[in-house]
Design a protein around this motif. Structure first.
Motif, PDB file in Angstrom:
ATOM      1  N   LEU A 138     -16.140  -9.872  48.156  1.00  0.00           N
ATOM      2  CA  LEU A 138     -15.832  -9.281  49.452  1.00  0.00           C
ATOM      3  C   LEU A 138     -14.464  -8.622  49.355  1.00  0.00           C
ATOM      4  N   VAL A 139     -14.392  -7.340  49.697  1.00  0.00           N
ATOM      5  CA  VAL A 139     -13.131  -6.595  49.693  1.00  0.00           C
ATOM      6  C   VAL A 139     -12.753  -6.338  51.149  1.00  0.00           C
ATOM      7  N   VAL A 140     -11.569  -6.817  51.546  1.00  0.00           N
ATOM      8  CA  VAL A 140     -11.154  -6.751  52.947  1.00  0.00           C
ATOM      9  C   VAL A 140      -9.733  -6.216  53.042  1.00  0.00           C
ATOM     10  N   THR A 141      -9.478  -5.356  54.022  1.00  0.00           N
ATOM     11  CA  THR A 141      -8.098  -4.977  54.323  1.00  0.00           C
ATOM     12  C   THR A 141      -7.972  -4.623  55.796  1.00  0.00           C
ATOM     13  N   GLY A 142      -6.729  -4.531  56.256  1.00  0.00           N
ATOM     14  CA  GLY A 142      -6.473  -4.161  57.634  1.00  0.00           C
ATOM     15  C   GLY A 142      -6.558  -2.657  57.835  1.00  0.00           C
ATOM     16  N   GLU A 143      -7.034  -2.269  58.981  1.00  0.00           N
ATOM     17  CA  GLU A 143      -7.192  -0.849  59.309  1.00  0.00           C
ATOM     18  C   GLU A 143      -5.888  -0.081  59.151  1.00  0.00           C
ATOM     19  N   TYR A 144      -4.753  -0.723  59.445  1.00  0.00           N
ATOM     20  CA  TYR A 144      -3.458  -0.041  59.414  1.00  0.00           C
ATOM     21  C   TYR A 144      -2.534  -0.596  58.335  1.00  0.00           C
ATOM     22  N   ASP A 145      -3.109  -1.189  57.293  1.00  0.00           N
ATOM     23  CA  ASP A 145      -2.292  -1.690  56.186  1.00  0.00           C
ATOM     24  C   ASP A 145      -1.838  -0.498  55.343  1.00  0.00           C
ATOM     25  N   ILE A 146      -0.501  -0.243  55.308  1.00  0.00           N
ATOM     26  CA  ILE A 146       0.004   0.932  54.593  1.00  0.00           C
ATOM     27  C   ILE A 146       0.264   0.655  53.120  1.00  0.00           C
ATOM     28  N   GLY A 147       0.246  -0.630  52.716  1.00  0.00           N
ATOM     29  CA  GLY A 147       0.465  -0.970  51.314  1.00  0.00           C
ATOM     30  C   GLY A 147      -0.827  -1.171  50.557  1.00  0.00           C
ATOM     31  N   SER A 148      -1.772  -1.829  51.201  1.00  0.00           N
ATOM     32  CA  SER A 148      -3.108  -2.067  50.631  1.00  0.00           C
ATOM     33  C   SER A 148      -4.092  -1.319  51.523  1.00  0.00           C
ATOM     34  N   THR A 149      -4.188  -0.048  51.284  1.00  0.00           N
ATOM     35  CA  THR A 149      -4.843   0.853  52.230  1.00  0.00           C
ATOM     36  C   THR A 149      -6.360   0.726  52.245  1.00  0.00           C
ATOM     37  N   VAL A 150      -6.946   1.290  53.286  1.00  0.00           N
ATOM     38  CA  VAL A 150      -8.408   1.351  53.390  1.00  0.00           C
ATOM     39  C   VAL A 150      -8.985   2.087  52.186  1.00  0.00           C
ATOM     40  N   LYS A 151      -8.342   3.170  51.785  1.00  0.00           N
ATOM     41  CA  LYS A 151      -8.831   3.939  50.627  1.00  0.00           C
ATOM     42  C   LYS A 151      -8.849   3.081  49.368  1.00  0.00           C
ATOM     43  N   MET A 152      -7.804   2.286  49.169  1.00  0.00           N
ATOM     44  CA  MET A 152      -7.759   1.405  47.994  1.00  0.00           C
ATOM     45  C   MET A 152      -8.932   0.429  48.009  1.00  0.00           C
TER      46      MET A 152
END
Length: 260
Positions: free
Chosen positions: A203-217
């Protein structure tokens, strides 16, 4: 809840229940196992483990030079100490890089893998920014409280001053020599892993507005890891595991539940 220390000094909490496959939580750089409190409370019915990675909290760091292999060795030692064969592994930030290394080297010990707010191939500008933060930390020999602005929304910090105080207290307690050794690994990570060796359901999860671990990453990691799925946490930033705990916890629960 069992509190303990391994022979080499790794400090851990172990909530032992009937399940043979516990959830293991790996925290981020500059932090400790304490950031997982919302998860430990939510998953209280399930076997789970949270521990301090090398050079953080109550776990020592003695090596002159370290690599991600050392962190995987630490986790293997912890599992062997507790006589645990398989785990659901959840890694946050640098903890997700530790989890990726572990998954590649010790696939046989994994039931599932969750990568929470994981980096992948920073742009030149993103790399420049983290390099500057690293140099600033070396110069100041302390951690900037500005990090919390990147990790939480302003509204959340305004409404939860106790969380601001708790996280800043953890940051302030760091041994800076240890922190810098580990932070350098995070800053200079080369993304050269062989993702084909990650065999566990992921499962790959990140926050919508995470600027360090971005959605694109996270989207790119999802494309690279064959048996993976992607979840974006609405309104979340880097420490969405705290700010958006309900969403993150249910996401992990549903994912793990589908594999048990």
């Amino acid at each position: 809840m069992i509190k303990g220390t391994t022979a080499s000094g790794t400090y851990y909490l172990f909530n032992k229940k009937d399940q043979e496959v516990p959830i293991v939580f790996v925290h981020g750089v500059g932090l400790t196992h304490e950031i997982w409190q919302p998860q430990l409370e939510f998953f209280n019915y399930h076997s789970n483990i949270a521990y301090d990675i090398l050079g953080h909290g109550r776990s020592p760091l003695e090596e002159g030079e370290i690599s991600f292999d050392d962190f995987s060795k630490q986790l293997i030692e912890l599992l062997d100490h507790l006589k645990i064969k398989k785990i659901h592994l959840v890694g946050f930030s640098i903890g997700s890089l530790i989890a990726r290394n572990f998954a590649i080297k010790h696939n046989e010990r994994l039931q599932t893998l969750t990568l929470l707010c994981s980096i992948y191939k920073r742009t030149e500008e993103q790399q420049k920014i983290v390099n500057q933060r690293f140099e600033q930390a070396k110069q100041d020999l302390k951690l900037s409280k500005q990090a919390l602005k990147r990790w939480f929304t302003d509204k959340y910090l305004e409404n939860n001053p106790e969380i601001y105080e708790k996280i800043t207290s953890i940051l302030s307690a760091n041994n800076m020599n240890n922190f810098l050794k580990v932070y350098e690994l995070f800053v200079n990570h080369k993304n050269d892993e062989d993702f084909n060796k990650i065999k566990a359901n992921t499962l790959v999860v990140t926050g919508e507005y995470d600027i360090g671990s971005t959605v694109k990453m996270s989207q790119e990691l999802n494309a690279l890891i064959s048996k993976s799925q992607l979840k974006i946490i609405k309104d979340g930033k880097h420490l969405c595991g705290i700010e958006c705990a309900d969403d993150v916890n249910l996401t992990i629960k549903n994912f793990i539940g589908s594999d048990e």
